[in-house]
Scaffold this active site. Structure first.
Site: not given
Ligand code: NAI
Length: 517
Positions: A87, A140, A158, A229-230, A252-253, A392
């Site tokens: 994964y 995505r 998964k 998923e994704d 799950d996301d 990440n």
């Molecule tokens: P997304 O693209 O839907 O959301 C990103 C958010 O960050 C948006 O609201 C955007 O406006 C904001 N953003 C961007 N630039 C910014 C800045 N300079 N200042 C403040 N806010 C800013 O992405 P999603 O799907 O919500 O994922 C976000 C992150 O979380 C990714 O890196 C993902 O890998 C991580 N993630 C981690 C997980 C875990 O640790 N289990 C699970 C799911 C996501």
């Protein structure tokens, strides 16, 4: 010979002498009769010789084609070693190259051109009692964007973790790629691309396709839970809202991520001896992960006795435009819920000074956004702040473990979305937690498998999060561990499953009959 060719029945060199005689396998295998442990050893030796994890992924996929039992025995022998191979992160690389390394079906591909006959197509799958379908549109994939049919690596991987981490029987699992095209022109230009060659549909066409698929699953596999998923973020949120109260399904996301983040919060409370209902939580990033975390935390706070308004008031969010405030015109319905009634604030440090959060959660994709000043301000205001840098891959993490611990003089309770090494400050050891979704979804799925709930409400995820958050030992808490060690995943999953199934029975959601012995 058919036995040797069937990956579900093949035991290779582990067929006994008696079996070899009875099944006319004599002469078709070398003389040695082995047990599965020596077969595992041989696989491990092969894996050592492979130059990188993508090659290990390809080798393991080949093993799955030959001997399913051995494949899962290897995977289950050390899930923490194999999760990164089968994964994240290797699966991302595998998906990028999926069309080029394609060898086998492994799951089903249903295309948007198949509308009108999805039910018949589903019946082509050889197993008749499918309990979980993990389905992606490849819209995505991890942080890699639209990968179209190449996204099949995700449902495959998964579902393998259901078995590796929680022992869900693999024959009950069906990976599906709903192929509705891709907007990724690089893929469309690849002569070896395995998917349908068209751009993605408009919302109405996609939703009609998904509706037929969902209806077909209810008909062909009535006991099946659909795991989304994704998918592209907006599609994921819309479709989860549409189906969550109607059928047995989860995303799950959205729910898994939020559940793990909530477990982290509960784990952190165990360390600081604070109460969840007393925290002020600032979520940096208001995308699908951020909104999911906010919604599930709200539900958990309500469970703790807060009113809806009180619960929502404990959570603030920041996006690329700054703090979410009522005056902003660019917010979605989901974001508006958390908007504050105050003047606009653009930067994170001023937001921290204004709102005095006790926990800061990063899901922004902005690497290094939690600066020294940010961590210091959190520490000065709170004493022991929760700092969760969940974005990440690693270069997107809002800060590293070392930064969080050093800048807070060892006060921060830290977790990240990626693994970080242990940190030593003076003679104190800190073990950073990784908010890995694999802590919850395999266990939740085993609970669903056992109880067969009609729907999977957030309450089941909150129960799973509470279970995970409560598993820390005193030594682990002293080391600042927000999550229990990953090596214990099988035990963790079983405990999560037990509590999820129990709650499904208690809430009257279970279709399964309650076991009386
Ligand atoms: P997304 O693209 O839907 O959301 C990103 C958010 O960050 C948006 O609201 C955007 O406006 C904001 N953003 C961007 N630039 C910014 C800045 N300079 N200042 C403040 N806010 C800013 O992405 P999603 O799907 O919500 O994922 C976000 C992150 O979380 C990714 O890196 C993902 O890998 C991580 N993630 C981690 C997980 C875990 O640790 N289990 C699970 C799911 C996501």
């Amino acid at each position: 010979m058919d036995r040797l060719r069937d990956p579900q029945l093949n035991k290779g060199t582990a067929f006994s002498t008696v079996e070899r005689r009875a099944l006319q396998l004599e002469g078709l295998l070398p003389a040695v009769v082995e047990n599965i442990d020596s077969q595992v050893q041989r696989v491990m030796n092969h894996l050592e010789l492979k130059p990188n994890d993508l090659e290990r992924y390809i080798y393991m996929t080949g093993l799955l084609d030959r001997n399913e039992t051995l494949f899962f025995k290897v995977l289950m022998s050390d899930p923490t070693r194999f999760v990164p191979i089968m994964y994240n992160p290797t699966v991302g690389e595998a998906c990028l190259k999926f069309s080029d390394i394609y060898r086998r079906n492994g799951g089903m591909y249903i295309t948007i051109a198949d509308r009108g006959k999805i039910k018949d197509i589903l019946r082509n799958w050889p197993e008749k009692d499918v309990r979980f379908i993990c389905v992606s549109t490849g819209g995505r994939i991890l942080g890699l964007g639209d990968l179209g049919a190449n996204g099949m690596g995700i449902p495959l991987g998964k579902l393998q973790l259901y078995t590796a981490c929680a022992g869900v029987p693999p024959d009950k699992l069906l990976p599906i790629l709903l192929d509705c095209g891709t907007d990724n022109e690089q893929l469309l230009d690849n002569p070896l691309y395995i998917g349908i060659r068209r751009f993605r549909p408009e919302v109405a066409e996609l939703d009609a396709f998904v509706q037929e698929f969902v209806d077909a699953v209810q008909d062909v596999y009535p006991e099946c839970c659909i795991h989304f998923e994704d998918w592209k973020g907006v599609d994921a949120i819309r479709l989860l809202k549409k189906y969550k109260e109607k059928i047995c399904c989860y995303n799950d996301d959205i729910q898994g991520t939020a559940g793990v983040a909530l477990a982290g919060l509960i784990g952190a409370m165990n360390i600081t001896e604070g109460k969840l209902r007393e925290q002020r939580i600032l979520i940096f990033g208001a995308g699908s992960a951020g909104i999911g975390i906010a919604n599930m935390t709200t539900a958990a706070l309500r469970d703790e006795g807060l009113t809806y308004d009180d619960a929502v008031s404990r959570i603030a969010m920041v996006d690329a435009g700054g703090l979410l405030t009522k005056g902003r015109k660019d917010l979605s319905e989901d974001q508006l819920i958390y908007a504050k009634n105050c003047e606009p604030v653009k930067d994170l440090l001023n937001t921290i000074h204004l709102l005095k959060p006790t926990v800061l959660i990063g899901v922004s994709t902005v690497g290094k956004a939690f600066t020294r000043d940010v961590i210091r301000a959190m520490t000065e205001q709170t004493g022991r702040p929760g700092i969760f840098a969940l974005s990440n891959p690693t270069d997107h993490a809002e800060c590293s473990a070392t930064e969080a611990y050093e800048w807070s003089d060892g006060k921060a309770v830290f977790a990240a979305g990626v693994p970080f090494d242990e940190v030593k400050i003076g003679d104190k050891l800190f073990i950073p937690g990784q908010a890995n979704n694999f802590y919850l979804f395999p266990g939740v799925s085993l609970g669903i498998y056992a109880a067969m709930p009609k729907i999977v409400p957030d309450a089941l995820w909150i129960e799973a999060a509470r279970t995970l958050g409560s598993l820390l030992t005193p030594v682990q808490k002293r080391n600042g561990m927000v999550f229990p060690p990953q090596k214990d995943i099988f035990d963790i999953s079983t405990k999560v499953a037990h509590r999820v199934a129990k709650m499904a029975f208690e809430k009257g959601l279970a279709k399964q009959v309650y076991p009386t012995t």
